[in-house]
Design a protein around this motif. Structure first.
Motif, short mmCIF file in Angstrom:
data_model
loop_
_atom_site.label_atom_id
_atom_site.label_comp_id
_atom_site.label_asym_id
_atom_site.label_seq_id
_atom_site.Cartn_x
_atom_site.Cartn_y
_atom_site.Cartn_z
N GLU A 42 0.81 -1.22 0.00
CA GLU A 42 0.00 0.00 0.00
C GLU A 42 0.84 1.26 0.00
N GLY A 43 2.16 1.11 -0.09
CA GLY A 43 3.04 2.28 -0.13
C GLY A 43 3.47 2.80 1.22
N HIS A 44 3.17 2.08 2.28
CA HIS A 44 3.61 2.49 3.61
C HIS A 44 5.10 2.19 3.79
N LEU A 45 5.80 3.08 4.41
CA LEU A 45 7.23 2.89 4.68
C LEU A 45 7.40 1.89 5.82
N ILE A 46 8.17 0.83 5.57
CA ILE A 46 8.38 -0.18 6.60
C ILE A 46 9.86 -0.40 6.92
N GLY A 47 10.75 0.19 6.11
CA GLY A 47 12.16 -0.02 6.37
C GLY A 47 13.03 0.83 5.45
N LEU A 48 14.34 0.73 5.68
CA LEU A 48 15.31 1.48 4.87
C LEU A 48 16.58 0.65 4.76
N VAL A 49 17.12 0.59 3.55
CA VAL A 49 18.38 -0.10 3.30
C VAL A 49 19.36 0.89 2.69
N THR A 50 20.59 0.92 3.19
CA THR A 50 21.61 1.81 2.67
C THR A 50 22.72 1.01 2.00
N ASP A 51 23.57 1.73 1.27
CA ASP A 51 24.69 1.05 0.61
C ASP A 51 25.60 0.38 1.64
N ARG A 52 25.73 0.99 2.82
CA ARG A 52 26.56 0.38 3.86
C ARG A 52 25.95 -0.92 4.36
N MET A 103 17.24 -4.73 6.70
CA MET A 103 16.74 -3.35 6.67
C MET A 103 16.56 -2.79 8.08
N LYS A 104 16.73 -1.48 8.17
CA LYS A 104 16.45 -0.78 9.43
C LYS A 104 14.97 -0.47 9.49
N THR A 105 14.38 -0.65 10.65
CA THR A 105 12.96 -0.37 10.81
C THR A 105 12.69 0.82 11.74
N ASP A 106 13.70 1.19 12.52
CA ASP A 106 13.58 2.35 13.39
C ASP A 106 14.10 3.57 12.61
N ILE A 107 13.20 4.19 11.85
CA ILE A 107 13.61 5.19 10.86
C ILE A 107 13.13 6.58 11.27
N ILE A 108 14.01 7.55 11.14
CA ILE A 108 13.64 8.95 11.32
C ILE A 108 13.02 9.43 10.02
N VAL A 109 11.85 10.03 10.10
CA VAL A 109 11.14 10.48 8.88
C VAL A 109 10.76 11.95 9.01
N GLY A 110 10.42 12.53 7.88
CA GLY A 110 9.95 13.90 7.83
C GLY A 110 8.59 13.99 7.18
N HIS A 111 8.03 15.21 7.19
CA HIS A 111 6.72 15.47 6.59
C HIS A 111 6.89 16.53 5.50
N PRO A 112 6.09 16.49 4.45
CA PRO A 112 6.24 17.48 3.37
C PRO A 112 6.17 18.93 3.83
N LEU A 113 5.51 19.21 4.94
CA LEU A 113 5.35 20.59 5.39
C LEU A 113 6.38 20.99 6.45
N ASP A 114 7.34 20.12 6.73
CA ASP A 114 8.43 20.50 7.63
C ASP A 114 9.29 21.57 6.98
N PHE A 115 9.90 22.42 7.81
CA PHE A 115 10.81 23.43 7.28
C PHE A 115 12.16 22.79 6.98
N VAL A 116 12.80 23.26 5.92
CA VAL A 116 14.08 22.69 5.50
C VAL A 116 15.13 22.83 6.59
N GLU A 117 15.15 23.97 7.30
CA GLU A 117 16.15 24.15 8.34
C GLU A 117 15.96 23.17 9.49
N GLU A 118 14.71 22.78 9.77
CA GLU A 118 14.46 21.78 10.80
C GLU A 118 14.97 20.41 10.36
N VAL A 119 14.78 20.11 9.09
CA VAL A 119 15.29 18.85 8.53
C VAL A 119 16.81 18.82 8.58
N ALA A 120 17.44 19.94 8.25
CA ALA A 120 18.91 20.02 8.30
C ALA A 120 19.41 19.74 9.72
#
Length: 214
Positions: A41-51, A78-95
């Motif tokens: 359904e397109g829900h985020l469940i994990g993340l895999v990096t090159d490392r 895959m990592k399942t404990d993922i830090i995520v953002g929202h489309p309306l977050d400010f860029v400086e907060e994401v940085a």
């Protein structure tokens, strides 16, 4: 500036059942370093990096002896404990999140579903745009008292020369009674501006041109 203005919306993703070999192929083909894992359904469940993939792959010296490792599903690494953002977050907060947690990417979700991704490269590109460093011009740094109205006063001196200001940055001085203003101005010859600023009593830190005094 908010996240949805700078995030990538065409995201290369995996399913949990994809193999490590398939993930490696995607990384090489698209020249990326991060692969979000989503469900049907397109829900985020994990993340895999090159490392993650390098650590899970067999050594090239024993590759033929451990080919089965490449056929394991990415759900095993895959990592399942993922830090995520929202489309309306400010860029400086994401940085700030990138800096605080030392992450290389930030999946962007809305209602639990993956809608985009931001990487370190995206943030650097945004910084270049915000500062106007990609446009022809000059940078002027001045030291001013830490008082209200100093920005508008200095900007008016630049305006009197009919020079456009591309961007302004402010950062604290080592002396809390002062602050540093950094102007990116759209002129290749700032000598007259420097002269006017010094004449008005400002300390010009950059450029420090010999012979240009108040």
């Amino acid at each position: 500036m908010i996240v949805e203005q700078v995030m990538k919306t065409s995201v290369i993703t995996l399913r949990a059942t994809n193999t490590i070999a398939e993930a490696l192929q995607l990384l090489r083909h698209h020249r990326i370093r991060h692969l979000p894992v989503i469900d049907e359904e397109g829900h985020l469940i994990g993340l895999v990096t090159d490392r993650d993939l390098r650590d899970a792959s067999p050594s090239i010296f024993h590759l033929h002896q451990h080919l089965e490792d490449l056929q394991k599903p990415v759900s095993t690494i895959m990592k399942t404990d993922i830090i995520v953002g929202h489309p309306l977050d400010f860029v400086e907060e994401v940085a700030a999140l990138f800096y605080e947690h030392r992450i290389g990417c930030l999946p962007i979700v809305n209602g639990g579903k993956l809608v985009g991704i931001i990487t370190e490269t995206d943030l650097l590109h945004t910084l270049i745009q915000l500062t106007g460093a990609h446009q022809p011009g000059s940078q002027i740094e001045i030291k001013v008292p830490n008082e209200a109205g100093m920005l508008s006063k200095a900007a008016s001196i630049i305006s009197n020369r009919h020079v456009n200001i591309a961007s302004v940055l402010l950062y604290p001085d080592s002396d809390p009674n002062y602050k540093i203003l950094v102007f990116r101005v759209q002129t290749m010859n700032p000598i007259n501006l420097i002269h006017d600023l010094k004449k008005a009593g400002y300390t010009v830190l950059w450029p420090n041109l010999p012979g240009v005094t108040s």
